[in-house]
Design a protein around this motif. Structure first.
Motif, PDB file in Angstrom:
ATOM      1  N   ALA A   4      -8.901   6.357  48.572  1.00  0.00           N
ATOM      2  CA  ALA A   4      -7.725   6.207  47.873  1.00  0.00           C
ATOM      3  C   ALA A   4      -7.775   6.125  46.415  1.00  0.00           C
ATOM      4  CB  ALA A   4      -7.071   4.806  48.408  1.00  0.00           C
ATOM      5  N   THR A   5      -9.043   6.194  45.868  1.00  0.00           N
ATOM      6  CA  THR A   5      -9.150   6.140  44.255  1.00  0.00           C
ATOM      7  C   THR A   5      -9.880   7.681  44.082  1.00  0.00           C
ATOM      8  OG1 THR A   5     -11.307   4.951  44.911  1.00  0.00           O
ATOM      9  CG2 THR A   5      -9.490   3.654  44.076  1.00  0.00           C
ATOM     10  N   ARG A   6      -9.474   7.801  42.571  1.00  0.00           N
ATOM     11  CA  ARG A   6     -10.244   9.219  42.427  1.00  0.00           C
ATOM     12  C   ARG A   6     -11.555   8.595  42.032  1.00  0.00           C
ATOM     13  NH1 ARG A   6      -6.811  11.591  37.541  1.00  0.00           N
ATOM     14  NH2 ARG A   6      -7.891  10.104  36.469  1.00  0.00           N
ATOM     15  N   PRO A  16      -6.416  13.739  33.757  1.00  0.00           N
ATOM     16  CA  PRO A  16      -5.906  12.723  32.613  1.00  0.00           C
ATOM     17  C   PRO A  16      -6.567  11.364  32.619  1.00  0.00           C
ATOM     18  CG  PRO A  16      -4.439  12.788  34.868  1.00  0.00           C
ATOM     19  CD  PRO A  16      -5.646  13.834  34.892  1.00  0.00           C
ATOM     20  N   ASP A  17      -6.489  10.707  31.489  1.00  0.00           N
ATOM     21  CA  ASP A  17      -7.204   9.229  31.321  1.00  0.00           C
ATOM     22  C   ASP A  17      -8.691   9.207  31.976  1.00  0.00           C
ATOM     23  OD1 ASP A  17      -5.327   7.229  30.489  1.00  0.00           O
ATOM     24  OD2 ASP A  17      -4.165   8.136  31.909  1.00  0.00           O
ATOM     25  N   LEU A  66     -21.388   7.981  25.754  1.00  0.00           N
ATOM     26  CA  LEU A  66     -19.927   8.349  25.194  1.00  0.00           C
ATOM     27  C   LEU A  66     -19.656   7.686  23.880  1.00  0.00           C
ATOM     28  CD1 LEU A  66     -17.814   9.122  28.474  1.00  0.00           C
ATOM     29  CD2 LEU A  66     -18.956  10.694  26.880  1.00  0.00           C
ATOM     30  N   GLU A  67     -20.473   7.296  23.038  1.00  0.00           N
ATOM     31  CA  GLU A  67     -20.305   6.992  21.707  1.00  0.00           C
ATOM     32  C   GLU A  67     -21.578   7.229  20.904  1.00  0.00           C
ATOM     33  OE1 GLU A  67     -19.295   2.783  21.908  1.00  0.00           O
ATOM     34  OE2 GLU A  67     -21.248   2.348  21.510  1.00  0.00           O
ATOM     35  N   ASP A  80     -20.149  -3.428  16.368  1.00  0.00           N
ATOM     36  CA  ASP A  80     -21.073  -2.132  16.893  1.00  0.00           C
ATOM     37  C   ASP A  80     -20.947  -2.286  18.669  1.00  0.00           C
ATOM     38  OD1 ASP A  80     -21.841  -1.324  14.752  1.00  0.00           O
ATOM     39  OD2 ASP A  80     -23.998  -2.062  14.991  1.00  0.00           O
ATOM     40  N   ARG A  87     -17.172  -0.568  19.737  1.00  0.00           N
ATOM     41  CA  ARG A  87     -16.922   0.676  19.067  1.00  0.00           C
ATOM     42  C   ARG A  87     -15.979   1.556  20.031  1.00  0.00           C
ATOM     43  NH1 ARG A  87     -21.340   1.387  15.822  1.00  0.00           N
ATOM     44  NH2 ARG A  87     -22.113   2.538  17.736  1.00  0.00           N
ATOM     45  N   GLY A  88     -16.514   1.477  21.371  1.00  0.00           N
ATOM     46  CA  GLY A  88     -16.051   2.482  22.269  1.00  0.00           C
ATOM     47  C   GLY A  88     -14.829   1.971  23.132  1.00  0.00           C
ATOM     48  N   VAL A 131      -0.942   3.254  33.063  1.00  0.00           N
ATOM     49  CA  VAL A 131      -0.121   4.568  33.025  1.00  0.00           C
ATOM     50  C   VAL A 131       0.293   4.928  34.389  1.00  0.00           C
ATOM     51  CG1 VAL A 131      -0.745   6.967  32.495  1.00  0.00           C
ATOM     52  CG2 VAL A 131      -1.904   5.228  31.301  1.00  0.00           C
ATOM     53  N   THR A 185      -3.095   4.470  36.454  1.00  0.00           N
ATOM     54  CA  THR A 185      -4.396   4.546  35.967  1.00  0.00           C
ATOM     55  C   THR A 185      -4.272   2.951  35.154  1.00  0.00           C
ATOM     56  OG1 THR A 185      -4.891   6.579  35.773  1.00  0.00           O
ATOM     57  CG2 THR A 185      -6.090   5.240  34.413  1.00  0.00           C
ATOM     58  N   ARG A 233     -22.719  -3.870  25.190  1.00  0.00           N
ATOM     59  CA  ARG A 233     -21.710  -3.036  24.570  1.00  0.00           C
ATOM     60  C   ARG A 233     -20.490  -2.859  25.565  1.00  0.00           C
ATOM     61  NH1 ARG A 233     -22.389   1.939  24.082  1.00  0.00           N
ATOM     62  NH2 ARG A 233     -24.362   2.270  25.395  1.00  0.00           N
ATOM     63  N   ARG A 261     -16.867  -0.756  26.719  1.00  0.00           N
ATOM     64  CA  ARG A 261     -16.474   0.558  26.530  1.00  0.00           C
ATOM     65  C   ARG A 261     -15.283   0.854  27.419  1.00  0.00           C
ATOM     66  NH1 ARG A 261     -19.713   5.515  28.867  1.00  0.00           N
ATOM     67  NH2 ARG A 261     -17.929   6.014  30.104  1.00  0.00           N
ATOM     68  N   SER A 289     -11.687   3.476  33.424  1.00  0.00           N
ATOM     69  CA  SER A 289     -10.461   3.756  34.055  1.00  0.00           C
ATOM     70  C   SER A 289     -10.411   3.301  35.537  1.00  0.00           C
ATOM     71  CB  SER A 289      -9.922   5.087  34.083  1.00  0.00           C
ATOM     72  OG  SER A 289      -9.517   5.283  32.499  1.00  0.00           O
ATOM     73  N   ASP A 329      -8.435   4.088  39.020  1.00  0.00           N
ATOM     74  CA  ASP A 329      -7.480   5.105  39.146  1.00  0.00           C
ATOM     75  C   ASP A 329      -6.927   5.133  40.398  1.00  0.00           C
ATOM     76  OD1 ASP A 329      -6.581   7.692  37.826  1.00  0.00           O
ATOM     77  OD2 ASP A 329      -6.623   8.040  39.985  1.00  0.00           O
ATOM     78  N   PHE A 330      -5.729   5.031  40.964  1.00  0.00           N
ATOM     79  CA  PHE A 330      -5.104   5.218  42.251  1.00  0.00           C
ATOM     80  C   PHE A 330      -4.632   6.564  42.328  1.00  0.00           C
ATOM     81  CE2 PHE A 330      -1.028   4.984  43.982  1.00  0.00           C
ATOM     82  CZ  PHE A 330      -1.311   4.888  45.461  1.00  0.00           C
ATOM     83  N   SER A 331      -4.924   7.357  43.230  1.00  0.00           N
ATOM     84  CA  SER A 331      -4.142   8.390  43.341  1.00  0.00           C
ATOM     85  C   SER A 331      -3.293   8.691  44.742  1.00  0.00           C
ATOM     86  CB  SER A 331      -5.553   9.476  43.451  1.00  0.00           C
ATOM     87  OG  SER A 331      -4.909  10.787  44.206  1.00  0.00           O
ATOM     88  N   ARG A 387      -0.903   9.266  23.118  1.00  0.00           N
ATOM     89  CA  ARG A 387      -1.893   9.259  24.037  1.00  0.00           C
ATOM     90  C   ARG A 387      -2.311  10.618  24.453  1.00  0.00           C
ATOM     91  NH1 ARG A 387      -3.303   6.806  28.434  1.00  0.00           N
ATOM     92  NH2 ARG A 387      -2.184   8.613  29.836  1.00  0.00           N
ATOM     93  N   PRO A 444      -2.290  12.868  27.295  1.00  0.00           N
ATOM     94  CA  PRO A 444      -2.388  12.686  28.654  1.00  0.00           C
ATOM     95  C   PRO A 444      -3.088  13.746  29.406  1.00  0.00           C
ATOM     96  CG  PRO A 444      -0.282  13.550  27.868  1.00  0.00           C
ATOM     97  CD  PRO A 444      -1.349  13.356  26.633  1.00  0.00           C
TER      98      PRO A 444
END
Lengths: 342, 504
Positions: free
Chosen positions: A51-53, A144-145, A324-325, B378, B381-382, B389, B399, B412, B414, B417, B419-421, B502, B504
């Protein structure tokens, strides 16, 4: 007062997972973006789903030829249980005058922690003037996102390259940019984008072992008396290493001697209270080991080792995609490194 | 009244349409072929149409019943057996929309269909013509008494496509013309966006869960972004679009409907009255821009030649049917404010445009940053702001964006997401919006249709902008390259408030 070089505690690097298997594929010549998205949807629909990506990254690779693309894709496949996502490979081909888009799309499945995860490859061959407008393909094809990392394989983009507009992060490899113009370009890129440099990531074992040498209490005062630094290695990484040492220790360029070699060797000649010590980090001949060694008259010799990954490309790419930073030291390192490019 | 069939009521097909004649005005047009016929075929294939369903086409184009039946079969790739059976009974009336003879002939055909096919006097009129003939059609239908049901059990309804007027005044005139023969409860103003599963899911997300509604307000939400983007240009609709523009074509209806569903208060009941009452209240609370405020809160633009989805596309002014010196806006970005307790001080940024990088619709709730971050700069930062969304199309889903610790020895944080599809969670494919709305109209459920006071409130928001633009001879237009997310002026609209659009 010199600043410490790095964290304590040398360690073996984690292994890279085995790659996923291909679940299905589609290819078309002279296609549009809509057809590619339909093909991706159709490939997914054929498979049992969660159900989740599970995608965590969009990786856009701009490649010069198929071999480059293959090497980079293979590195990405090695990572996909840890970094499932959509990889978009753009291969520019100027042989045809008319714009045309050929696509190969494949869905890959793997298991991570008992869960099925998917990755998608979208390999695009871009013909004719469409090659000047790659950005128009990137936006509609990215998920997206999910962060978008753009990796220009073996060539560096201009900071104003429109493909970068879609990028949250730019991956480069200083090893492929040995001259001063390209180093200057990376420096300019790093001012406007989050840059992750694979060479910088690969330097981590050297930096870590060198830093650890001076965590030994009796060696620590020698760091305030660095008299000479020699760095042998490939163009790009050796300048980065020099830039890092220069920025962290405040050393003038005249302290450094750089020369070409296959494997990186860093040697610091330091003085403290009339005693001269030699501190070296190098590769052990014939082995995937990095070794640090301190030789100071009157003190017990010291040695440490760190295992290197068998395949450094997936490892460094995985590190880049995990982080990713930009590393906080990378910007200052670049600014100093440029003075070591002849 | 006929008693409900007790054996039918507990079936999954409870929402099966009753016997009915669907009269489509504009039957030879694009909308009928591209949208209505495929939707009807899907309903037929899923056994959701009655066997006593008849489609009667009305248009100026000369065509026989047989040719019209062939059009119906050709409109779908693989017509189902059910559609082929139904199509054999379809009828066609050709004639001018302002010719009373057309309606007399229609009346005769309807009587015959009732007698031959058992459609029981149930009528659904569908205005799929150019908007200029909505009022004449409604007038002639009223003139012949066709809006009146033939019996107590029968229904007569009229579905009106957008655009519902060109401004507040013309919408009121159109409403008066339609209401000449039809009562408000007979009028189904369609906005196909409301037929999309994920638009309806805004209601489910908000009002079927206890975790979202408590944070759905000014205390937690920093701002809201609504994006309705299209990668296509005007195509063959250049002539129509020249007289419309993005503000009328998309903002007045789709965007404001999505905004109303996002901003409305919880209804007491999820039915036509409950939902539409609350949507109207939300729209009524939207702050009307003064002429001075229009310049600071609205950005209009037009696309120029560029590359979209790997293809070079012409500038808007080079499109077929478009004047080379056109001043019609193909892009609009706006900052709206909703003056009520829930949303005071929360900007709603909306944007829509053609020839943007990709086709998508989403609502993004951007939340305030944590009041105090007990981490070093520091370490964060992310980290971006938290966001929820709602992706309405494509890749429908939800999301949630939040900060998480990056694995490793150091702390750190960051943004990640969750996500539900929709596609992944539900194996069934969602019905097309027109399928849902046509079925609702046949069943007499107006929940997803727009009431006259909603139309009025939407125009009340848009009208002052049109007036300012009208006085200045169309909007002050910025240009943007086709394939980009709009002009810099639109970026500045958010930058003034410390926000950014954003990606998108």
């Amino acid at each position: 007062m010199a600043q410490p070089l790095g964290p304590a505690g040398a360690q073996a690097l984690e292994p890279v997972a085995a790659g996923p298997s291909e679940l299905g594929s589609w290819r078309g010549e002279g296609v549009g973006v809509g057809q590619i998205l339909d093909a991706l949807g159709e490939l997914r629909r054929r498979e049992p789903r969660a159900a989740t990506r599970t995608s965590v990254v969009n990786l856009v690779m701009v490649a010069g030829d198929d071999d480059e693309a293959e090497r980079a894709c293979s590195a990405m496949h090695r990572l996909e249980t840890g970094h499932p996502g959509r990889t978009i490979v753009l291969i520019r081909d100027d042989e045809r005058a008319n714009p045309r888009l050929d696509a190969e799309v494949s869905l890959h499945g793997a298991e991570a922690g008992g869960h099925a995860v998917w990755s998608e490859d979208v390999r695009l061959r871009v013909w004719g003037p469409l090659g000047d407008h790659l950005y128009s393909l990137v936006e509609p094809l990215t998920l997206p996102d999910v962060p978008v990392a753009v990796w220009f394989l073996t060539r560096l983009p201009r900071p104003s390259d429109p493909v970068l507009a879609a990028a949250g992060f730019v991956i480069v490899d200083t090893k492929d940019a040995p001259d001063d113009a390209s180093m200057a370009r990376i420096t300019a890129l790093a001012q406007s984008h989050h840059v992750m440099d694979l060479s910088w990531i690969r330097l981590q074992p050297w930096r870590e072992l060198l830093g650890n040498l001076f965590e030994v209490k009796s060696f620590r005062p020698f760091l305030d008396g660095v008299r000479a630094v020699t760095i042998n290695g490939k163009a790009g990484p050796r300048q980065l290493m020099a830039g890092w040492l220069s920025s962290r220790l405040g050393l003038p360029a005249a302290t450094f001697t750089l020369s070409d070699a296959r494997h990186l060797v860093v040697r610091l000649i330091c003085e403290h209270e009339g005693v001269t010590g030699t501190f070296t980090v190098d590769r052990v001949a014939g082995e995937r080991l990095v070794r640090s060694k301190a030789e100071v008259p009157g003190l017990a010799p010291y040695e440490d080792r760190m295992v290197l990954q068998v395949d450094s490309l997936p490892w460094s790419l995985g590190k880049a995609l995990s982080r990713l930073e930009p590393h906080p030291s990378y910007g200052p390192t670049l600014r100093y490194a440029i003075s070591f490019v002849s | 009244m006929t008693e409900p069939n007790p054996l039918f009521q507990d079936l999954d097909s409870e929402r099966r349409a009753p016997p009915c004649v669907l009269v489509v005005f504009g039957a030879s047009g694009d909308l009928t072929k591209r949208k209505l016929m495929p939707a009807l075929e899907a309903l037929a294939a899923n056994r959701l149409l009655s066997s006593a369903f008849v489609l009667v086409g009305v248009a100026r184009t000369q065509m026989s019943d047989g040719s019209f039946r062939q059009v119906a079969l050709d409109a779908v790739e693989k017509p189902s057996a059910a559609w082929q059976d139904l199509a054999s009974g379809f009828r066609y009336v050709s004639g001018g929309y302002d010719d009373p003879a057309t309606y007399r002939e229609l009346g005769r055909v309807l009587d015959a269909v009732d007698a031959e096919r058992g459609t029981a006097g149930n009528r659904l009129y569908y205005l799929a013509t150019v908007p200029e003939v909505f009022a004449p059609v409604a007038h002639y239908l009223a003139d012949l008494g066709l809006p009146r049901p033939l019996s107590e059990d029968a229904f007569v309804r009229i579905v009106v496509e957008k655009p519902y007027g060109r401004d507040l005044e013309s919408a009121a005139r159109l409403d008066a013309a339609i209401r000449e023969g039809f009562a408000e409860e007979q009028v189904y103003r369609i906005d196909h966006y409301l037929g999309k599963e994920t638009v309806q899911n805004v209601l489910a997300l908000r009002f079927a869960n206890s975790i979202f509604e408590p944070i759905w307000n000014r205390r937690y939400v920093s701002h809201v972004q609504i994006t309705v983007s299209e990668s296509l240009g005007v195509g063959t609709r250049g002539g129509f679009y020249e007289g419309a523009g993005a503000l009328r074509d998309i903002v007045q209806n789709h965007v404001l409907q999505v905004l109303a569903l996002t901003a409305m208060e919880p209804p007491a009941t999820v039915d036509a009255r409950g939902i539409r009452d609350e949507k109207v209240k939300a729209l009524r609370a939207v702050d009307i821009l003064s002429p001075e405020e229009v310049a600071h809160n609205v950005v209009a633009a037009q696309y120029v030649r560029g590359w979209v989805e790997g293809e070079e596309v012409p500038a808007y002014t080079e499109e077929p049917g478009v004047s080379p010196d056109s001043r019609t806006e193909t892009y609009v970005a706006m900052r709206l404010r909703i003056d009520n307790w829930r949303w005071a001080g929360v900007p709603f940024y909306v944007r829509t445009g053609k020839r943007l990088p990709k086709r998508m619709t989403e609502v993004a709730m951007e939340f305030h940053r944590a009041p105090h971050l007990p981490f070093g700069a520091d370490q964060t930062r992310g980290l971006g702001s938290n966001a929820l969304v709602l992706r309405i199309q494509p890749d429908e889903g939800i999301t949630l964006r939040f900060g998480a610790k990056v694995p490793g020895q150091v702390l750190r944080v960051r943004t990640v997401s969750m996500d539900f599809s929709y596609e992944a969670a539900f194996l069934e494919e969602a019905a097309d919006a027109y399928e849902r709305l046509l079925l609702d109209a046949m069943l007499g459920d107006p929940t997803l249709f727009i009431r006259s006071d909603e139309v009025e409130q939407s125009w009340r928001i848009v009208d002052p902008i049109l007036k300012v633009w009208g006085e200045e001879g169309r909007p002050p237009l910025a240009g943007h390259l086709a394939g980009t997310w709009g002009p810099e002026e639109a970026d500045r609209l958010l930058e003034q408030d410390g926000h950014e659009w954003r990606s998108p």
